[in-house]
Enzyme design. Sequence first.
Site, mmCIF file in Angstrom:
data_model
loop_
_atom_site.group_PDB
_atom_site.id
_atom_site.type_symbol
_atom_site.label_atom_id
_atom_site.label_comp_id
_atom_site.label_asym_id
_atom_site.label_seq_id
_atom_site.Cartn_x
_atom_site.Cartn_y
_atom_site.Cartn_z
ATOM 1 N N CYS A 144 14.553 -34.849 14.207
ATOM 2 C CA CYS A 144 15.416 -35.840 14.865
ATOM 3 C C CYS A 144 16.810 -35.267 15.113
ATOM 4 O O CYS A 144 17.074 -34.097 14.865
ATOM 5 C CB CYS A 144 15.504 -37.106 14.013
ATOM 6 S SG CYS A 144 13.936 -38.011 13.872
ATOM 7 N N HIS A 172 19.890 -40.825 14.733
ATOM 8 C CA HIS A 172 20.095 -41.756 13.623
ATOM 9 C C HIS A 172 21.200 -41.270 12.695
ATOM 10 O O HIS A 172 21.763 -40.187 12.873
ATOM 11 C CB HIS A 172 18.789 -41.966 12.850
ATOM 12 C CG HIS A 172 18.197 -40.730 12.225
ATOM 13 N ND1 HIS A 172 18.812 -40.016 11.226
ATOM 14 C CD2 HIS A 172 17.017 -40.084 12.453
ATOM 15 C CE1 HIS A 172 18.060 -39.000 10.856
ATOM 16 N NE2 HIS A 172 16.961 -38.999 11.597
#
Length: 249
Positions: free
Chosen positions: A161, A153
């Site tokens: 992440c 992202h």
Amino acid sequence: MISKTSLLIVILSLTHFLSDSFKESQLKYTRVRQAYKDKENSMLTLLKSKTLDKNSLKIYIRAFKKEGIIELWGKDKNHSKYSLIKSYDVCSSSGEIGPKRQQGDLQVPEGYYHIDRFNPYSNFYLSLGINYPNRSDEILGVKNKLGGDIFIHGNCVTIGCLPITDDQIKELYIFCIEAKNSGQSTIPVTIFPAKLTDENYKQLIDQYKGSSDKVGLWEDLKKGYDIFNKSKSLPSIAFLSSGRHKVYE
């Protein structure tokens, strides 16, 4: 009775509609439209430099935690060999070398995955979901406490992440849209602890020889790393009942 020519036109029209449906659904979102406005030309230039057509594009993503790099590879869907399109810098990190085994451990997963979600209204600008936990994680991780919601992202913040900048996620996101729109049902993602050169691999194994969990996973990842680097074609992956993998050409 409908003529063969009319039938062909109907079939071609339906095929065109189906091929455009995913992209069109994504373009309903403001951030995706902005991503195309900002990054479509650069995407097309990159594809042209690799003699690739977005209408027959298949892609592969691999990430290296130690180096903080995400690589985007692509090929024509009628060919077997991939070429490197671009590398993106991971701009924030959490955890350490080794797989993710439970919720809250801050770890970025390691293993063989694929993109399972497109989020055009993410809290982190745009995001591409990774199918953690996979079958191996479910076997080897802490039961009922595996966590989830692992993404590539934007926004340069993370707890487990793989974040890149908003500018970069715009480009990577539309590459993934085009690949899916051209018929790629599964976009594979492999997350490595590091680039598994023979030297790096030996150092990792020596350093973590007391951890059969890490060493076993890295052995399986090394096989896939070597097959791809040698052939520029994806290895076949099967998940075994032990949590290990069968990796073969």
